[in-house]
Design a protein around this motif. Structure first.
Motif, mmCIF file in Angstrom:
data_model
loop_
_atom_site.group_PDB
_atom_site.id
_atom_site.type_symbol
_atom_site.label_atom_id
_atom_site.label_comp_id
_atom_site.label_asym_id
_atom_site.label_seq_id
_atom_site.Cartn_x
_atom_site.Cartn_y
_atom_site.Cartn_z
ATOM 1 N N ASN A 55 0.847 -1.190 0.000
ATOM 2 C CA ASN A 55 0.000 0.000 0.000
ATOM 3 C C ASN A 55 0.888 1.248 0.000
ATOM 4 O O ASN A 55 1.826 1.348 0.788
ATOM 5 N N HIS A 56 0.582 2.180 -0.891
ATOM 6 C CA HIS A 56 1.418 3.371 -1.014
ATOM 7 C C HIS A 56 1.299 4.285 0.195
ATOM 8 O O HIS A 56 2.172 5.123 0.425
ATOM 9 N N ALA A 57 0.265 4.133 0.986
ATOM 10 C CA ALA A 57 0.126 4.937 2.202
ATOM 11 C C ALA A 57 1.145 4.545 3.268
ATOM 12 O O ALA A 57 1.385 5.307 4.207
ATOM 13 N N PHE A 58 1.762 3.384 3.123
ATOM 14 C CA PHE A 58 2.749 2.939 4.110
ATOM 15 C C PHE A 58 4.036 3.757 4.055
ATOM 16 O O PHE A 58 4.865 3.673 4.956
ATOM 17 N N HIS A 59 4.208 4.556 3.009
ATOM 18 C CA HIS A 59 5.378 5.429 2.918
ATOM 19 C C HIS A 59 5.289 6.597 3.901
ATOM 20 O O HIS A 59 6.286 7.252 4.172
ATOM 21 N N THR A 60 4.114 6.838 4.439
ATOM 22 C CA THR A 60 3.889 7.962 5.341
ATOM 23 C C THR A 60 4.755 7.857 6.593
ATOM 24 O O THR A 60 5.267 8.867 7.078
ATOM 25 N N CYS A 61 4.928 6.661 7.107
ATOM 26 C CA CYS A 61 5.765 6.482 8.308
ATOM 27 C C CYS A 61 7.191 6.951 8.060
ATOM 28 O O CYS A 61 7.782 7.630 8.899
ATOM 29 N N GLY A 112 4.046 2.736 14.455
ATOM 30 C CA GLY A 112 3.207 2.559 13.270
ATOM 31 C C GLY A 112 3.804 1.570 12.284
ATOM 32 O O GLY A 112 3.085 0.783 11.663
ATOM 33 N N ALA A 113 5.123 1.574 12.143
ATOM 34 C CA ALA A 113 5.781 0.621 11.245
ATOM 35 C C ALA A 113 5.640 -0.804 11.763
ATOM 36 O O ALA A 113 5.438 -1.740 10.983
ATOM 37 N N ILE A 114 5.720 -0.974 13.077
ATOM 38 C CA ILE A 114 5.507 -2.305 13.660
ATOM 39 C C ILE A 114 4.070 -2.748 13.447
ATOM 40 O O ILE A 114 3.797 -3.908 13.113
ATOM 41 N N LEU A 132 8.592 -5.708 6.232
ATOM 42 C CA LEU A 132 9.909 -5.605 6.841
ATOM 43 C C LEU A 132 10.644 -4.362 6.354
ATOM 44 O O LEU A 132 11.399 -3.741 7.106
ATOM 45 N N ALA A 133 10.424 -3.992 5.099
ATOM 46 C CA ALA A 133 11.056 -2.784 4.565
ATOM 47 C C ALA A 133 10.553 -1.545 5.290
ATOM 48 O O ALA A 133 11.348 -0.655 5.639
ATOM 49 N N VAL A 134 9.251 -1.468 5.542
ATOM 50 C CA VAL A 134 8.693 -0.324 6.274
ATOM 51 C C VAL A 134 9.274 -0.279 7.682
ATOM 52 O O VAL A 134 9.689 0.776 8.172
ATOM 53 N N PHE A 135 9.346 -1.439 8.340
ATOM 54 C CA PHE A 135 9.887 -1.480 9.695
ATOM 55 C C PHE A 135 11.361 -1.104 9.721
ATOM 56 O O PHE A 135 11.787 -0.274 10.535
ATOM 57 N N PHE A 136 12.167 -1.699 8.848
ATOM 58 C CA PHE A 136 13.597 -1.420 8.877
ATOM 59 C C PHE A 136 13.917 0.009 8.460
ATOM 60 O O PHE A 136 14.879 0.607 8.957
#
Length: 158
Positions: A55-61, A112-114, A132-136
């Motif tokens: 989801n492109h909204a995950f870039h917000t974090c 939020g990433a978790i 994992l990419a969002v979290f890392f």
């Protein structure tokens, strides 16, 4: 239990004088971590371009984590302690409030990433790589903020 490590000293390496290179090493390590975080996220965005994959909204974090990085590191430690900054609109209280808001934003992005990792990928049994990419990304930016903020000395140019 208090005082349990009071007399403990780390072994000192006399081959390298870290005193003069502390700012350089902290800045380079923080920069590498910051770069690695964004590199991981850009790689995941290119590898999983579809909205259903990531989801492109995950870039917000990551964006807000980067804003928090700049908020926290725009105020020096001396300004927060009140050593070098006593005048202005808010003074020491304003500097402390600014850093506090930055840290709360940083912690919120990491939490939020978790949540994205577990809520959108682990429980849905999708491929874990985008989560994992969002979290890392957020973890690397978080640790680069800590290293840059607390790993340097105040005298940057001397």
């Amino acid at each position: 239990m208090a005082g349990f490590l009071d007399n403990f000293r780390w072994p000192e390496c006399e081959c390298v004088d870290w005193g003069e290179r502390r700012n350089t090493v902290a800045s380079v390590v923080a920069g590498v971590l910051f770069f690695t975080g964004w590199w991981v996220m850009i790689d995941a965005a290119v590898t999983y371009p579809g909205q259903e994959q990531m989801n492109h909204a995950f870039h917000t974090c990551g964006v807000f984590s980067t804003i928090a990085f700049f908020m926290i590191n725009s105020v020096s430690n001396g300004q927060v302690r009140g050593d070098t900054y006593g005048e202005g609109c808010f003074g020491r209280t304003g500097a402390r409030l600014w850093v506090f808001i930055g840290f709360m934003m940083m912690f919120g992005c990491l939490i939020g990433a978790i949540w994205i990792l577990f809520g959108a990928y682990v429980t849905q049994e999708k491929k874990l790589a985008p989560g994992l990419a969002v979290f890392f990304q957020n973890a690397f930016i978080f640790f680069s903020t800590l290293i840059y903020k607390f790993g340097r000395t105040e005298d940057l140019w001397g």
